[in-house]
Scaffold this motif. Structure first.
Motif, PDB file in Angstrom:
ATOM      1  N   ASN A   1      -4.633   2.348   2.391  1.00  0.00           N
ATOM      2  CA  ASN A   1      -5.248   2.374   1.062  1.00  0.00           C
ATOM      3  C   ASN A   1      -4.535   1.463   0.069  1.00  0.00           C
ATOM      4  N   LEU A   2      -4.450   0.196   0.403  1.00  0.00           N
ATOM      5  CA  LEU A   2      -3.815  -0.788  -0.477  1.00  0.00           C
ATOM      6  C   LEU A   2      -4.892  -1.622  -1.172  1.00  0.00           C
ATOM      7  N   PRO A   3      -5.109  -1.406  -2.466  1.00  0.00           N
ATOM      8  CA  PRO A   3      -6.135  -2.187  -3.175  1.00  0.00           C
ATOM      9  C   PRO A   3      -5.713  -3.647  -3.328  1.00  0.00           C
ATOM     10  N   GLU A   4      -6.686  -4.539  -3.417  1.00  0.00           N
ATOM     11  CA  GLU A   4      -6.404  -5.971  -3.487  1.00  0.00           C
ATOM     12  C   GLU A   4      -5.599  -6.338  -4.734  1.00  0.00           C
ATOM     13  N   PHE A   5      -5.877  -5.663  -5.865  1.00  0.00           N
ATOM     14  CA  PHE A   5      -5.171  -6.015  -7.097  1.00  0.00           C
ATOM     15  C   PHE A   5      -3.678  -5.712  -6.973  1.00  0.00           C
ATOM     16  N   LYS A   6      -3.359  -4.654  -6.230  1.00  0.00           N
ATOM     17  CA  LYS A   6      -1.952  -4.316  -6.034  1.00  0.00           C
ATOM     18  C   LYS A   6      -1.304  -5.285  -5.052  1.00  0.00           C
TER      19      LYS A   6
END
Length: 378
Positions: free
Chosen positions: A299-304
């Motif tokens: 669950n790693l969002p692109e913005f992070k």
């Protein structure tokens, strides 16, 4: 008779083997019982079905030792234990020589496939005692273990102790037979397995806490399945998530080697990734001269992910090529190129890897999720 003669590991294994074969071959295994105390049976089941593997080993080991030699104290874990009755003994050594090899040969790893179970923190104490409860993480399991062993010790009756041992083996045999049934169910041939099916199964599987074990196995199985087709690596290695890389002699969580035994790729697996954790992984890889590293998380969002770019650039200038990937994206990208047969291979590889690493409880859950989604037969 000396303690070493009474607690002969060979005799312990012979007793376990004889009782195990007798119990597992009983046609009425679902109905039989060996002790009348319902409360004691509930506590035994609670430990054996619980998540603390060391308690499972301790329950079987301590009762087995008492069945072989009634003069010992069933609550003692070490020879220097100060017991009021009976004799203390070296439970760690006895377990390692009697119970561990028996589990490996006959029980399919249902206790946890540990090579040295008593190295676990709770079992490094001199004895099982409620005085230690404030320092114990799984307090209920420790209390159950104490109460079972106390009953065995206080009765100090060989027949009763052997019946408790039989009850423990009965519960384990039932679990073992269920495990065999689950193993035989992992055949999805002929069924359509879409990428969305895989992502749904993985999401269900990873949504429950596992101290990183489940995520590591998903990535390990994915790389192994892919490698069977592309033959990029000669060998792929990993070990349990609870074993530190330093202790296991590893460079990273998953390691991929070439024909000459050189490390081609290191894979670090972490359920949660922030700058501090990423820096730790990059520092470790750089210190050990790893040239290529993939950091896989959940669950790693692109913005992070974009916030890590300056840190990655810094280490790339040091010669470390790094990729950060979310496991869902990784599975989706790779398995898009898989046909249905290879996706089935991946599902089976996850099951095989879970058993290989001794994650029996996680394996059972994996099969439950597959059954729920109608991706297994049997």
């Amino acid at each position: 008779m000396s303690e070493s003669e009474r607690l002969d590991p060979k005799k312990g294994r012979e007793l376990l083997e004889g009782l195990w074969k007798e119990i597992c071959s009983n046609e009425n295994i679902k109905e039989i019982r060996f002790i009348k105390n319902d409360e004691l049976i509930i506590k035994i089941r609670s430990i054996l079905n619980g998540k603390t593997k060391s308690y499972k080993y301790a329950l079987l080991t301590q009762v087995l030792a008492k069945a072989l030699d009634t003069s010992i104290n069933a609550l003692a874990l070490q020879k220097q234990a100060k017991v009021e009755t009976g004799k203390p003994f070296d439970a760690r050594s006895f377990c390692r020589k009697a119970v561990v090899p028996f589990e490996k040969d006959f029980m399919g790893g249902i206790l946890g496939s540990s090579e040295d179970p008593y190295v676990s923190k709770p079992l490094r104490n001199a004895m099982v005692s409620l005085d230690l409860l404030d320092h114990i993480k799984n307090k209920k399991g420790w209390k159950d273990l104490y109460e079972i062993l106390s009953v065995v010790q206080n009765k100090n009756d060989r027949e009763f102790t052997e019946n408790v041992l039989k009850q423990i083996l009965l519960e384990l045999c039932r679990s073992y037979l269920e495990l065999r049934k689950d193993s035989n169910a992992l055949f999805v041939r002929g069924k359509t397995v879409t990428v969305n099916d895989l992502l749904g199964v993985i999401s269900d599987f990873l949504s429950e806490p596992s101290e990183g074990a489940r995520l590591q196995v998903i990535v390990y199985a994915l790389i192994k399945t892919l490698n069977k087709r592309v033959h990029a690596f000669k060998e792929i290695r990993t070990s349990k998530s609870t074993v530190s890389d330093e202790f296991a002699g590893k460079y990273s969580d998953i390691e991929c080697f070439d024909e000459d035994g050189n490390l081609e790729l290191g894979i670090a697996v972490t359920e949660y990734l922030d700058s501090r954790k990423l820096r730790e992984e990059l520092d470790k890889a750089h210190r050990k001269n790893v040239k290529r590293l993939i950091v896989v998380t959940w669950n790693l969002p692109e913005f992070k992910k974009s916030k890590f770019v300056p840190l990655l650039d810094k280490y790339e200038q040091k010669g470390l090529r790094v990729t950060i990937e979310d496991v869902s994206h990784m599975v989706s990208f790779i398995t898009t190129f898989f046909n249905n047969e290879i996706r089935a291979d991946f599902i089976e590889e996850v099951g095989s890897s879970l058993k290989e690493l001794g994650y029996i409880d996680h394996f059972k859950r994996w099969v439950e999720i597959l059954r729920k989604r109608k991706l297994v037969e049997g």
